[in-house]
Design an enzyme around this catalytic site. Structure first.
Site, PDB file in Angstrom:
ATOM      1  N   LYS A 111      18.790  37.915  33.980  1.00 58.64           N
ATOM      2  CA  LYS A 111      19.921  37.423  33.175  1.00 58.64           C
ATOM      3  C   LYS A 111      20.417  38.498  32.222  1.00 58.64           C
ATOM      4  CE  LYS A 111      19.509  32.528  33.726  1.00 58.64           C
ATOM      5  NZ  LYS A 111      18.815  31.334  33.350  1.00 58.64           N
ATOM      6  N   LYS A 191      22.731  30.978  48.988  1.00 54.91           N
ATOM      7  CA  LYS A 191      22.639  29.516  48.965  1.00 54.91           C
ATOM      8  C   LYS A 191      23.801  28.899  48.179  1.00 54.91           C
ATOM      9  CE  LYS A 191      19.534  29.223  45.051  1.00 54.91           C
ATOM     10  NZ  LYS A 191      18.340  28.652  44.470  1.00 54.91           N
ATOM     11  N   LYS A 194      26.364  26.699  42.019  1.00 53.78           N
ATOM     12  CA  LYS A 194      27.373  26.210  41.071  1.00 53.78           C
ATOM     13  C   LYS A 194      28.296  27.349  40.666  1.00 53.78           C
ATOM     14  CE  LYS A 194      24.117  23.082  38.743  1.00 53.78           C
ATOM     15  NZ  LYS A 194      23.355  22.891  37.521  1.00 53.78           N
TER      16      LYS A 194
END
Ligand code: SF4
Length: 324
Positions: A111, A191, A194
């Site tokens: 991140k 995959k 969102k």
């Protein structure tokens, strides 16, 4: 019954990958465990920039869970920030968590790389807040996929350390290893996610929107023309047929390999079956959405029940740490 805790971040609408993985599993767990499912809005703030959308995502997530079969009478469903004791416990746990443990967490490194301009304290402290989420309710079981095992191990280490320093207080949470099916993105990359625009079919999509997404999805790139034989093993539509057309999926694969079926027909079949499979859930969702007060009441009731447990834990923790 043993207590289960799990949470989901309200950072976007939930998609069918979330439904086939986490949400259906949540529904099943209710039979065997006393469950607490939390919409972890504070966690969402570590990466979410557009916080004006967060209330909408919370409502959507609650609607998806309830429509899928999470029973708010049995299960505690609530929003993380409605039980502020979790931030208090996070602070106490941060005092027993060496910084070196947090800096080695792979998702922190990922991140920090993904948002170099916003490497905030919340990112590094994320696993401590996650531990607080679980142990505040003295949960014994946490459903996780294999990739989340290192996070749970860290939660267990923090718990052990607290118990060693201040006396047995929290049960060490155990992983309930769950197989989360890998639902591919409609774009053919990785995959369903969102964050990738257009890669997902949301639970809340209409049948028409679902069909439109499927019809424009990427398939086997080697099948440029109808007569070209296909490779179902690399096609995301074929993977989705496994869940929505299970009885015919082998036959579809065989037909694809000999160009006996075209992608348009294959997609139409998937769209029809997926829409049929989701129809009753979507109907329930639409009915629940007509009464926004009901969702508010469920979340308020969940927070009130969670707070009873949380207050008791905080009292015990403060006593053990010499703060009372
Ligand atoms: S026929 Fe179906 S499985 Fe084969 S490539 Fe086209 S969409 Fe994929």
């Amino acid at each position: 019954m043993k207590r289960v805790f799990s949470g989901a971040r309200p950072t976007a609408r939930q998609h069918i990958g979330n439904l086939l993985g986490a949400i259906n599993n949540y529904v099943k767990l209710q039979k065997e465990y006393s469950c607490i499912y939390c919409i972890v809005d504070i966690h969402a703030l570590t990466t979410l920039q557009e916080t004006d959308k967060i209330q909408g995502y919370i409502r959507d997530l609650a609607l998806d869970w309830l429509a899928a079969g999470i029973d708010p009478q049995e299960t505690i469903v609530f929003v993380q920030s409605d039980v502020p004791e979790v931030t208090e416990l996070h602070t106490y746990l941060s005092m027993v968590t060496p910084l070196s443990w947090l800096l080695r967490v792979p998702t922190f490194k990922e991140k920090a790389k993904a948002q170099p301009d916003n490497v905030n304290y919340g990112l590094v402290g994320y696993p401590v807040l996650q531990t607080a989420d679980i142990v505040l309710y003295k949960a014994e079981v946490v459903p996780v996929g294999e990739d989340q095992l290192p996070h749970l191990e860290l939660a267990r280490e923090i718990t052990r350390r607290f118990n060693t320093l201040f006396g047995e207080t929290f049960p060490e949470p155990k992983a309930k290893l769950t197989e989360f099916p890998l639902i591919p993105s409609l774009s053919g990359k990785s995959k369903m996610s969102k964050s990738e625009e257009g890669s997902a079919i949301d639970i809340a999509h209409t049948a028409e929107e679902t069909t439109a997404r499927i019809m424009t999805a990427v398939t086997d790139p080697a099948r440029k023309f109808r007569k070209d034989p296909g490779h179902p093993e690399v096609c995301n539509i074929h993977t989705l047929h496994k869940y929505f057309t299970p009885a015919e999926v082998e036959e579809i694969g065989k037909e694809c390999r000999v160009a006996g079926i075209g992608c348009v027909d294959c997609k139409k079949l998937l769209a029809r079956n997926m829409n049929e499979a989701l129809a009753s859930l979507r109907e329930r969702r639409a009915a629940l959405a007509e009464n926004p007060n009901y969702i508010k009441e469920v979340l308020a009731d969940g927070a009130a029940r969670a707070r009873v447990i949380a207050r008791e834990t905080i009292r015990e923790v403060k006593q053990k740490m010499g703060l009372l």
